[in-house]
Design an enzyme around this catalytic site. Sequence first.
Site, mmCIF file in Angstrom:
data_model
loop_
_atom_site.group_PDB
_atom_site.id
_atom_site.type_symbol
_atom_site.label_atom_id
_atom_site.label_comp_id
_atom_site.label_asym_id
_atom_site.label_seq_id
_atom_site.Cartn_x
_atom_site.Cartn_y
_atom_site.Cartn_z
ATOM 1 N N VAL A 134 37.689 -18.846 -10.059
ATOM 2 C CA VAL A 134 37.703 -19.806 -8.944
ATOM 3 C C VAL A 134 38.404 -21.090 -9.395
ATOM 4 O O VAL A 134 37.747 -22.108 -9.659
ATOM 5 C CB VAL A 134 36.273 -20.121 -8.458
ATOM 6 C CG1 VAL A 134 36.322 -20.962 -7.180
ATOM 7 C CG2 VAL A 134 35.489 -18.853 -8.199
ATOM 8 N N PRO A 135 39.721 -21.072 -9.527
ATOM 9 C CA PRO A 135 40.424 -22.297 -9.935
ATOM 10 C C PRO A 135 40.287 -23.396 -8.892
ATOM 11 O O PRO A 135 40.408 -23.145 -7.695
ATOM 12 C CB PRO A 135 41.891 -21.830 -10.078
ATOM 13 C CG PRO A 135 41.986 -20.606 -9.231
ATOM 14 C CD PRO A 135 40.642 -19.948 -9.301
ATOM 15 N N HIS A 136 40.005 -24.603 -9.362
ATOM 16 C CA HIS A 136 39.862 -25.754 -8.467
ATOM 17 C C HIS A 136 39.994 -27.019 -9.299
ATOM 18 O O HIS A 136 39.776 -27.005 -10.509
ATOM 19 C CB HIS A 136 38.503 -25.727 -7.767
ATOM 20 C CG HIS A 136 37.347 -25.683 -8.716
ATOM 21 N ND1 HIS A 136 36.793 -24.488 -9.155
ATOM 22 C CD2 HIS A 136 36.640 -26.655 -9.335
ATOM 23 C CE1 HIS A 136 35.804 -24.743 -9.990
ATOM 24 N NE2 HIS A 136 35.690 -26.053 -10.113
ATOM 25 N N PRO A 137 40.369 -28.123 -8.680
ATOM 26 C CA PRO A 137 40.449 -29.390 -9.417
ATOM 27 C C PRO A 137 39.062 -29.846 -9.844
ATOM 28 O O PRO A 137 38.045 -29.485 -9.246
ATOM 29 C CB PRO A 137 41.052 -30.366 -8.392
ATOM 30 C CG PRO A 137 41.619 -29.519 -7.320
ATOM 31 C CD PRO A 137 40.797 -28.264 -7.285
#
Length: 228
Positions: A134-137
């Site tokens: 779950v890539p996210h900033p």
Amino acid sequence: MNLSVKDAAALLTVSEKTIYRWIKQDLIPVYKLNESYRFNKSELLEWALSRRMGVPVSAYEEPESRTLPLPSLVEALENGGVFYRIEGDSRNAVLKNMVRELRLPPETDRDYLEKALIARENLASTGLGQGIAVPHPRNPLPLHLNEPSLSLSFLEQPVDYQALDAQPVSVLFTLLSPTARMHLHLLSRLCFVLRDGGFLAALQQVATRENLFAALQQAEACLARTAP
């Protein structure tokens, strides 16, 4: 950095001894100020939720904004979209190619977003296991988003993502939210539906958009029935 060890233990429903052990093992995001440990609530909840620790909904709600509506995963995925055959032979390569496909406002600096996603991964992998990440900033970015966006990307080939179970990743859920509250809300729901057998099967089969949305809607319906 407004939580003490005692506060962190209460938030995560564990003992203070457990918190100190995690600190010693360098497992938990923590800051040391004047010989005291302090925690950022948003970072702590994100850390716990990404490890599927079952944090109660009340932990990430903000009392003053409980009456405001929060989006469903289906709504967020409708905003973000589903993408197939994202190419790349490494984590950074697939992130770069994935960012190029995302539905974003025209004025969005995609290079900036790519760097922010890579910086977040350098802190700790967002790989949840079972080939899913779950890539996210790390924090909400100034991307001119009016609504949260959840994008689902299927990779052309699995890549090493340094996930906890050491499995290569072939499915990315990219979460972009205008506020920390929405981010934690959607991350919590996503961690729940990823336990749903039907939705997991749809992901593993690289199902059509129609079938993916149907499986997600059914998983969220189950979440609604089990919520307190």
